[in-house]
Design a protein around this motif. Structure first.
Motif, PDB file in Angstrom:
ATOM      1  N   ALA A 213      10.358  12.929  11.584  1.00  0.00           N
ATOM      2  CA  ALA A 213       9.305  11.935  11.802  1.00  0.00           C
ATOM      3  C   ALA A 213       7.943  12.473  11.367  1.00  0.00           C
ATOM      4  N   MET A 214       7.637  13.705  11.753  1.00  0.00           N
ATOM      5  CA  MET A 214       6.331  14.283  11.394  1.00  0.00           C
ATOM      6  C   MET A 214       6.222  14.497   9.891  1.00  0.00           C
ATOM      7  N   LEU A 215       7.321  14.883   9.245  1.00  0.00           N
ATOM      8  CA  LEU A 215       7.279  15.070   7.792  1.00  0.00           C
ATOM      9  C   LEU A 215       7.116  13.738   7.063  1.00  0.00           C
ATOM     10  N   LEU A 216       7.742  12.682   7.581  1.00  0.00           N
ATOM     11  CA  LEU A 216       7.558  11.363   6.981  1.00  0.00           C
ATOM     12  C   LEU A 216       6.118  10.889   7.137  1.00  0.00           C
ATOM     13  N   GLN A 217       5.521  11.157   8.295  1.00  0.00           N
ATOM     14  CA  GLN A 217       4.119  10.795   8.479  1.00  0.00           C
ATOM     15  C   GLN A 217       3.224  11.586   7.529  1.00  0.00           C
ATOM     16  N   LEU A 218       3.525  12.861   7.367  1.00  0.00           N
ATOM     17  CA  LEU A 218       2.759  13.671   6.410  1.00  0.00           C
ATOM     18  C   LEU A 218       2.940  13.129   4.989  1.00  0.00           C
ATOM     19  N   GLY A 219       4.193  12.768   4.630  1.00  0.00           N
ATOM     20  CA  GLY A 219       4.435  12.175   3.316  1.00  0.00           C
ATOM     21  C   GLY A 219       3.720  10.853   3.139  1.00  0.00           C
ATOM     22  N   GLY A 220       3.606  10.063   4.235  1.00  0.00           N
ATOM     23  CA  GLY A 220       2.874   8.804   4.155  1.00  0.00           C
ATOM     24  C   GLY A 220       1.405   9.007   3.856  1.00  0.00           C
ATOM     25  N   ILE A 221       0.799  10.017   4.488  1.00  0.00           N
ATOM     26  CA  ILE A 221      -0.611  10.324   4.224  1.00  0.00           C
ATOM     27  C   ILE A 221      -0.789  10.804   2.785  1.00  0.00           C
ATOM     28  N   PHE A 222       0.134  11.668   2.319  1.00  0.00           N
ATOM     29  CA  PHE A 222       0.055  12.152   0.942  1.00  0.00           C
ATOM     30  C   PHE A 222       0.168  10.989  -0.044  1.00  0.00           C
TER      31      PHE A 222
ATOM     32  N   ILE B 101       0.849  -1.194   0.000  1.00  0.00           N
ATOM     33  CA  ILE B 101       0.000   0.000   0.000  1.00  0.00           C
ATOM     34  C   ILE B 101       0.882   1.241   0.000  1.00  0.00           C
ATOM     35  N   PRO B 102       0.624   2.215  -0.863  1.00  0.00           N
ATOM     36  CA  PRO B 102       1.451   3.438  -0.901  1.00  0.00           C
ATOM     37  C   PRO B 102       1.413   4.186   0.431  1.00  0.00           C
ATOM     38  N   GLY B 103       2.581   4.644   0.862  1.00  0.00           N
ATOM     39  CA  GLY B 103       2.674   5.477   2.058  1.00  0.00           C
ATOM     40  C   GLY B 103       2.925   4.735   3.348  1.00  0.00           C
ATOM     41  N   VAL B 104       2.711   3.405   3.364  1.00  0.00           N
ATOM     42  CA  VAL B 104       2.842   2.680   4.624  1.00  0.00           C
ATOM     43  C   VAL B 104       4.294   2.663   5.088  1.00  0.00           C
ATOM     44  N   GLY B 105       5.244   2.585   4.150  1.00  0.00           N
ATOM     45  CA  GLY B 105       6.660   2.595   4.532  1.00  0.00           C
ATOM     46  C   GLY B 105       7.069   3.913   5.149  1.00  0.00           C
ATOM     47  N   LEU B 106       6.636   5.023   4.546  1.00  0.00           N
ATOM     48  CA  LEU B 106       6.959   6.351   5.095  1.00  0.00           C
ATOM     49  C   LEU B 106       6.354   6.527   6.483  1.00  0.00           C
TER      50      LEU B 106
END
Length: 415
Positions: free
Chosen positions: A74-83, A32-37
């Protein structure tokens, strides 16, 4: 020192547990896209919490600069994961400008003009902005799906933003909060809730992935239904189109058989009519199969009483011209103990024997192709077999040909 050791050890355990659940999240949903980020971001967030717990005993560059930059990453990676999950692009220029501004301000208020309150304000505002963007992305792109996960996201991120906002107001208005019991409770919550938020965020994204997989399964089911419906309509169309010429062939052959005086020619016309009728029956069963959505012609046909030896002889005669063209001999062997009449699904049996006999003739260059009926066991059962002197099927491929649409690939004959 003992309190610091106990606190750091418990934080380390929580960090390892959080990292383990992040690994499970990624391993279970890595397609699934974003799960790794998201998993990487949450893992880094827990690592930053571990470093933050040792802030009093570590150098400033590690306890302040590195730790807060890990929080930011960490917060930017989570934001990138949602995107990535919602397949949305982010603007790189504002992102890099924000990271640069955060780094400059933190270095400035750490070394050039040390000010803990300003650093807290910078971090709190950054936390609120990034998590606010996460919520806005979910609200904007979730549409009518992901309702459960989105609701939990709102609660978890809302709780985190509420505590951060209270911490921000307590820094700006020190005299209003320092001596209140409510402020003491909120400070204790802010000390203990970060790891709870980490675990909750992992669970939130797991729900997102679960709902996405459920939606994907529903999509596949709809596509399968559409394909089955199209196949059913195609079968019905072809069956209907075949019926008219088949009826014409059978009717003309029957009429021609009545007009001919030559017994051999009349017999050949009767064979043509019988083969056409058999094909017409198969065609009708295919039409019923399309309407009833059955998978087997044999299941939708009824048995009938036939004269076994004459029926088999007439069946062989329909292939005799093919055998003669290749110089082959067709032979029929029926054991004396075989019954004269049998109740059997003649349409399905003809279809099976046609496939076997046509292959036997196709892959034989000389010799005899024999159709035999022999006792199978002591329970009055009989086995129908077709033998030839062709190339044969290798042992390692015999199981393959029993599968639907399976074919042998080797051209070598059996020893």
């Amino acid at each position: 020192m003992a309190d610091l050791l106990i606190n750091s050890t418990s934080t380390l355990v929580l960090c390892l547990i959080c990292s383990f659940f992040c690994w499970l999240l990624y391993h279970a949903n890595r397609g699934i896209p974003g799960v790794g980020l998201w998993a990487l971001g949450t893992t880094i967030f827990s690592l930053a919490l571990l470093l933050f717990s040792t802030q009093q005993s570590t150098p400033t560059w590690l306890g302040v600069i590195i730790t807060n930059h890990l929080f930011l990453m960490a917060m930017l990676l989570q934001l990138g994961g949602i995107f990535a999950f919602f397949k949305r692009k982010y603007q790189r220029v504002p992102l890099f400008c924000g990271i640069a501004l955060f780094s400059v301000l933190y270095v400035y208020f750490t070394y050039l003009q040390p000010n803990v309150q300003v650093r807290i304000i910078i971090f709190n505002i950054t936390y609120m902005v990034i998590n606010g963007l996460i919520i806005m992305t979910i609200i904007r792109y979730k549409q009518n799906h992901y309702k459960v996960a989105a609701s939990l996201f709102y609660v978890v991120i809302g709780a985190g933003i509420t505590l951060i906002a209270y911490r921000l107001t307590s820094v700006l208005c020190v005299e209003l909060h320092n001596n209140s019991s409510f402020n003491i409770i909120m400070i204790q919550l802010m000390d203990g809730i970060p790891f709870f938020i980490c675990f909750a965020m992992i669970f939130c994204f797991f729900l997102l992935c679960n709902e996405k997989q459920y939606l994907y399964i529903q999509k596949l089911q709809r596509e399968a239904v559409d394909i089955a419906d199209k196949e059913k309509k195609l079968l019905a169309f072809l069956s209907h189109e075949f019926r008219t010429p088949l009826n014409a062939i059978v009717g003309k052959a029957q009429l021609l058989a009545k007009e001919l005086d030559d017994p051999k020619a009349r017999y050949d016309c009767e064979l043509i009519a019988e083969a056409g009728q058999s094909l017409s029956m198969i065609n009708q069963h295919i039409l019923r199969q399309a309407e009833a959505e059955h998978n087997s012609i044999a299941d939708s046909t009824s048995s009938q009483l036939i004269e076994l030896r004459p029926w088999l002889q007439r069946f062989l005669d329909t292939f005799r011209h093919l055998a003669q063209a290749k110089g082959l001999t067709l032979a029929l062997f029926v054991t004396e103990k075989a019954p004269q009449q049998v109740m059997i699904n003649s349409v399905a049996l003809r279809q099976v024997l046609t496939n076997l006999l046509s292959n036997a003739i196709k892959y034989s260059d000389s010799g005899t192709v024999k159709l035999s009926i022999e006792p199978a066991n002591t329970n009055a059962n009989y086995r129908i077999s077709i033998s030839d002197q062709g190339i044969g099927i290798p042992l390692h491929e015999q199981e393959k040909v029993l599968q639907p649409f399976g074919r042998a690939c080797s051209k070598k004959a059996l020893d």
